[in-house]
Motif scaffolding. Structure first.
Motif, short mmCIF file in Angstrom:
data_model
loop_
_atom_site.label_atom_id
_atom_site.label_comp_id
_atom_site.label_asym_id
_atom_site.label_seq_id
_atom_site.Cartn_x
_atom_site.Cartn_y
_atom_site.Cartn_z
N THR A 2 0.84 -1.19 0.00
CA THR A 2 0.00 0.00 0.00
C THR A 2 0.87 1.25 0.00
OG1 THR A 2 -0.08 0.18 2.40
CG2 THR A 2 -1.73 -1.26 1.36
N VAL A 3 0.25 2.40 -0.09
CA VAL A 3 0.99 3.66 -0.03
C VAL A 3 1.75 3.75 1.30
CG1 VAL A 3 0.77 6.16 0.10
CG2 VAL A 3 -0.57 4.89 -1.56
N ASP A 4 1.06 3.49 2.41
CA ASP A 4 1.72 3.55 3.71
C ASP A 4 2.92 2.63 3.76
OD1 ASP A 4 -0.04 5.38 4.66
OD2 ASP A 4 -1.07 4.07 6.07
N GLN A 5 2.76 1.41 3.28
CA GLN A 5 3.84 0.43 3.34
C GLN A 5 5.02 0.83 2.49
OE1 GLN A 5 1.43 -2.86 2.19
NE2 GLN A 5 0.76 -3.34 4.27
N ARG A 6 4.77 1.46 1.34
CA ARG A 6 5.87 1.91 0.48
C ARG A 6 6.65 3.05 1.14
NH1 ARG A 6 5.48 0.49 -5.11
NH2 ARG A 6 3.87 -1.08 -5.38
N VAL A 7 5.94 3.93 1.80
CA VAL A 7 6.61 5.03 2.49
C VAL A 7 7.43 4.49 3.66
CG1 VAL A 7 6.25 7.12 3.85
CG2 VAL A 7 4.91 6.75 1.78
N ILE A 8 6.85 3.57 4.42
CA ILE A 8 7.55 2.97 5.56
C ILE A 8 8.81 2.25 5.09
CG2 ILE A 8 7.38 1.18 7.34
CD1 ILE A 8 4.35 1.92 7.46
N ALA A 9 8.72 1.55 3.97
CA ALA A 9 9.87 0.80 3.46
C ALA A 9 11.05 1.69 3.12
CB ALA A 9 9.46 -0.02 2.23
N ASN A 10 10.81 2.98 2.91
CA ASN A 10 11.89 3.91 2.59
C ASN A 10 12.52 4.54 3.83
OD1 ASN A 10 12.34 4.89 -0.51
ND2 ASN A 10 10.37 3.88 -0.22
N MET A 11 12.01 4.19 5.01
CA MET A 11 12.59 4.73 6.24
C MET A 11 13.91 4.03 6.56
SD MET A 11 9.19 5.04 8.68
CE MET A 11 10.14 5.81 10.02
N GLU A 12 14.82 4.77 7.19
CA GLU A 12 16.10 4.19 7.57
C GLU A 12 15.93 3.12 8.63
OE1 GLU A 12 18.59 7.37 8.83
OE2 GLU A 12 19.16 7.94 6.79
N PHE A 13 16.69 2.05 8.49
CA PHE A 13 16.73 0.96 9.46
C PHE A 13 15.37 0.27 9.65
CE2 PHE A 13 19.95 4.11 10.91
CZ PHE A 13 21.07 3.38 10.56
N VAL A 14 14.53 0.33 8.63
CA VAL A 14 13.23 -0.32 8.69
C VAL A 14 13.11 -1.30 7.54
CG1 VAL A 14 10.72 -0.03 8.56
CG2 VAL A 14 12.11 1.63 9.84
N LYS A 15 12.72 -2.52 7.84
CA LYS A 15 12.51 -3.56 6.83
C LYS A 15 11.05 -3.97 6.86
CE LYS A 15 15.32 -5.81 4.94
NZ LYS A 15 15.95 -5.72 3.60
N VAL A 16 10.34 -3.77 5.73
CA VAL A 16 8.94 -4.16 5.63
C VAL A 16 8.85 -5.59 5.13
CG1 VAL A 16 6.75 -3.74 4.44
CG2 VAL A 16 8.11 -1.82 5.28
N ARG A 17 8.11 -6.43 5.86
CA ARG A 17 7.85 -7.81 5.46
C ARG A 17 6.34 -7.95 5.25
NH1 ARG A 17 12.94 -9.56 4.39
NH2 ARG A 17 14.06 -10.41 6.18
N LEU A 18 5.94 -8.46 4.10
CA LEU A 18 4.52 -8.53 3.77
C LEU A 18 4.03 -9.96 3.63
CD1 LEU A 18 4.05 -5.68 1.12
CD2 LEU A 18 3.52 -5.63 3.57
N GLY A 19 2.95 -10.26 4.34
CA GLY A 19 2.20 -11.47 4.09
C GLY A 19 1.05 -11.13 3.16
N ASN A 20 0.19 -12.09 2.90
CA ASN A 20 -0.94 -11.87 1.98
C ASN A 20 -2.20 -11.55 2.76
OD1 ASN A 20 -2.09 -11.81 -0.65
ND2 ASN A 20 -3.07 -13.76 -0.21
N LEU A 21 -2.99 -10.65 2.21
CA LEU A 21 -4.29 -10.29 2.78
C LEU A 21 -5.36 -10.87 1.87
CD1 LEU A 21 -5.46 -8.57 5.15
CD2 LEU A 21 -5.73 -6.72 3.49
#
Length: 336
Positions: free
Chosen positions: A81-100
């Motif tokens: 999502t938009v939120d998840q894409r923005v979060i993924a660009n934060m320093e020292f943050v790794k976004v892991r996605l499961g399925n909805l």
């Protein structure tokens, strides 16, 4: 030779990671603060929330060093999502996605949390781990991490009553801490409220909100995007059929046609509507500004279609954005 504590030579003696079960965090906080049960009912200033959690961890483990924060969430067809894409660009943050899935149930998230916690411990990447979660399924991973010498600190959200974490998970953790309501209140806002309307993008409050602009909740509560009823492959196939018919601009000196570029913006908007769904597009409203990472993605997609770089054509970038917003507004009957 590995030193006592399980750390490899050269690594800080107290390196730690933060693992966040976003489904638990959001659901528990929304129930506590807003008496809400669906993500459609509230908005989260995720960037500021994450920064507050990192600061809290730094205070809790004052002599340690953060490896990274893992943000475990879910998205339909794993399209962020938009939120998840923005979060993924934060320093020292790794976004892991499961399925909805179509019923709004998360699949695969718990398994990812367990896997990452076990791997961090097995490879001696951390000495301590902060786990913000509540499910008993986490217990085996906690036990494995502890067997490799990792201390596991369990964090939970203050429950409105009783408990919102599995008793055995609490037992097995090395320490347990509660994040109280007042520490979360600033980051959660009920959709449709005046406060929620002051955000036009993630983490960016509008200085002069326009009350006449409908909130995302008001717009999307009346109409459902067609993306909800099809998977990503079907949506992309439908978008392909809507591709505008024109000759791509390929010669460096060729003048860009405003209408052609605007049509490309509309086409990219059409693809987004089909593949990302109403919840994702709602995060973009009311516009016209997009989060930086999303705006870059829009321009990259447009350049692929044009076969032409827009780097030296600021007016063409405006045409792309105009076309994108025209398509979004037309889909949901929003008057400019």
């Amino acid at each position: 030779m590995t030193p006592i504590g399980g750390m490899l030579p050269g690594l800080p003696s107290r390196r730690y990671a933060i693992l966040i079960d976003v489904g638990y965090l959001y659901a528990a906080a929304a129930e506590l603060l807003l008496d809400a049960t669906s993500r459609r009912d509230y908005r989260v200033d995720a960037e500021k929330l994450i920064k507050s959690l990192i600061e809290r961890a730094a205070h809790h483990l004052s002599d340690g060093e953060l490896l990274r924060l893992y943000w475990f969430d879910a998205a339909r067809d794993r399209v962020p999502t938009v939120d998840q894409r923005v979060i993924a660009n934060m320093e020292f943050v790794k976004v892991r996605l499961g399925n909805l899935n179509s019923r709004g149930q998360q699949k695969g998230v718990d398994a990812q949390i367990r896997s990452d916690l076990e791997l961090l411990a097995r490879h001696h990447a951390v000495h301590e781990a902060i786990l913000l979660a509540g499910d008993e399924d986490m217990v085996p991973a906690v036990e494995v991490a502890q067997a490799y010498g990792v201390r596991v600190h369990l964090w939970g959200v203050e429950p409105p009553y009783g408990t919102n974490q599995a008793e055995r998970l609490v037992w097995e953790s090395d320490t347990v801490a509660t994040i109280e309501a007042e520490d979360l209140r600033a980051y959660f806002t009920k959709s449709g409220t005046a406060a929620a309307a002051t955000y036009s993008m993630v983490g960016a409050p509008m200085t002069q909100p326009e009350p006449r602009v409908p909130s995302p909740a008001a717009v999307f509560g009346q109409r459902q995007s067609v993306a909800v009823t099809m998977n990503a492959a079907e949506a992309l196939a439908q978008a392909e059929s809507a591709r505008p018919k024109f000759v791509r601009t390929t010669q460096t000196g060729e003048k860009l046609d405003p209408e052609t570029v605007r049509q490309i913006g509309e086409y990219v908007g059409h693809k987004w509507l089909l593949t990302r769904g109403a919840d994702n597009i709602a995060d973009l409203l009311p516009g016209p500004q997009l989060p930086t990472v999303i705006d870059k993605e829009l321009l990259v997609e447009a350049e692929k279609e044009l076969g032409y770089s827009l780097r030296d054509h600021p007016e063409a970038r405006i045409w792309v954005r105009d076309g994108f917003w025209e398509r979004v507004h037309r889909e949901f009957d929003i008057e400019d």
